[in-house]
Design a protein around this motif. Sequence first.
Motif, PDB file in Angstrom:
ATOM      1  N   UNK A   1      41.598  33.504  46.545  1.00 21.61           N
ATOM      2  CA  UNK A   1      40.238  33.006  46.345  1.00 21.61           C
ATOM      3  C   UNK A   1      40.268  31.604  45.749  1.00 21.61           C
ATOM      4  N   UNK A   2      41.094  31.392  44.742  1.00 21.95           N
ATOM      5  CA  UNK A   2      41.202  30.059  44.138  1.00 21.95           C
ATOM      6  C   UNK A   2      41.682  29.043  45.167  1.00 21.95           C
ATOM      7  N   UNK A   3      42.675  29.445  45.970  1.00 25.47           N
ATOM      8  CA  UNK A   3      43.187  28.553  47.006  1.00 25.47           C
ATOM      9  C   UNK A   3      42.096  28.165  47.994  1.00 25.47           C
ATOM     10  N   UNK A   4      41.296  29.143  48.440  1.00 28.62           N
ATOM     11  CA  UNK A   4      40.238  28.841  49.404  1.00 28.62           C
ATOM     12  C   UNK A   4      39.199  27.902  48.806  1.00 28.62           C
ATOM     13  N   UNK A   5      38.732  28.184  47.603  1.00 27.29           N
ATOM     14  CA  UNK A   5      37.668  27.383  47.002  1.00 27.29           C
ATOM     15  C   UNK A   5      38.101  25.944  46.759  1.00 27.29           C
ATOM     16  N   UNK A   6      39.372  25.732  46.557  1.00 24.22           N
ATOM     17  CA  UNK A   6      39.859  24.367  46.326  1.00 24.22           C
ATOM     18  C   UNK A   6      40.168  23.641  47.630  1.00 24.22           C
TER      19      UNK A   6
ATOM     20  N   UNK B   1      44.784  28.426  55.583  1.00 25.70           N
ATOM     21  CA  UNK B   1      44.026  27.424  54.832  1.00 25.70           C
ATOM     22  C   UNK B   1      44.862  26.719  53.770  1.00 25.70           C
ATOM     23  N   UNK B   2      45.997  27.269  53.407  1.00 27.97           N
ATOM     24  CA  UNK B   2      46.793  26.698  52.321  1.00 27.97           C
ATOM     25  C   UNK B   2      47.245  25.274  52.673  1.00 27.97           C
ATOM     26  N   UNK B   3      47.030  24.362  51.709  1.00 24.87           N
ATOM     27  CA  UNK B   3      47.462  22.988  51.885  1.00 24.87           C
ATOM     28  C   UNK B   3      46.483  22.093  52.615  1.00 24.87           C
ATOM     29  N   UNK B   4      45.364  22.639  53.070  1.00 22.44           N
ATOM     30  CA  UNK B   4      44.416  21.841  53.836  1.00 22.44           C
ATOM     31  C   UNK B   4      43.283  21.338  52.943  1.00 22.44           C
ATOM     32  N   UNK B   5      42.593  20.304  53.406  1.00 20.19           N
ATOM     33  CA  UNK B   5      41.368  19.818  52.765  1.00 20.19           C
ATOM     34  C   UNK B   5      40.323  19.669  53.861  1.00 20.19           C
TER      35      UNK B   5
END
Length: 346
Positions: free
Chosen positions: A256-261, A233-237
């Motif tokens: 968790x922060x990475x996923x929520x953003x 999921x890192x870097x995706x929108x």
Amino acid sequence: MSPDRTACLNATDISRDVLLEPADNQRLANVCGQFDEHLRQIERRLKVNISNRGNRFRVSGSEAGADTCEQVLQRLFALSGDEHIDPERVHMCLQEAGMEPAPEVPSADVDPAVIRTRRRALRGRGQNQVNYIASIRSRDLTFGIGPAGTGKTYLAVACAVEALEAEAVRRIVLVRPAVEAGERLGFLPGDMSQKVDPYLRPMYDALYDTMGFERVGRLIERNVIEVAPLAFMRGRSLNDAFVILDEAQNTSIEQMKMFLTRIGFGSRAVVTGDITQTDLPRGQASGLSHVIRVLANIDDIAFCHFTARDVVRHPLVQTIVQAYDAFAAQEAAAPAETPARQRRGS
């Protein structure tokens, strides 16, 4: 009623007659089970005694136990005309009887407790599950937190399928952290999909149940449904997507922060987990435990907490969860009692 079962009654217990009408021997046999196994199952769970002659049942036990037993017997009899009653169905009726009832909904309105997909309709069991479904439908971000067997992941996947079929979203993204549950799996053969599939199998199972095996396969091929480990999921929108993060207790604070953003426009996210079953390395903080404190006061985010009473698996699962909760409470209280004992000893 046998003498040994009568002897276990207390002086404060009551006896109550329950009449199941209309009298129908086939339906009564369905309710009672082979050799009255269903009645014995109810007795063990509710700590009551049940005897019957025809369609008249005598229930003896505490007032609360007798009330619940009457409710369960009436419910089973209502079901007995259309379906075969097995121990699992008896268990589900006992679970529903022990939960806070869901609110009644006028027939003209859409029932908020029901998730409707093309393959089947699912009903939330108890107030906590109904609140969870309502939160998923009305909030962009919902957390489902509680013990195993409470339907957190299954209901979230069902809501995702409902939203996809209603064209409220364009795709479903199911995410899990790839953390071993205490094991060291070592080298796994195969391509990337084959390596991560064992971690994601529970989410596949929920998809197959709500959409069917062949349809899920077609949608995965078209990338309408994506099942992936959290690291991807890192870097995706993610826009116009229904995103579910399962087993979130195994995320770090940073993950968790990475996923929520990652949540984009037109998307909806559900995060599920059990903070008592963390498989992270010793000393590493769980992102789920941390985020509960960080986001607790944000109105647009819903936190739905489940308890052992909401467990809808085998009845032993509820007992196990309750035993662990009780043991944890004793462990937490023990250090506070130690100084007092030491002072008394001195």
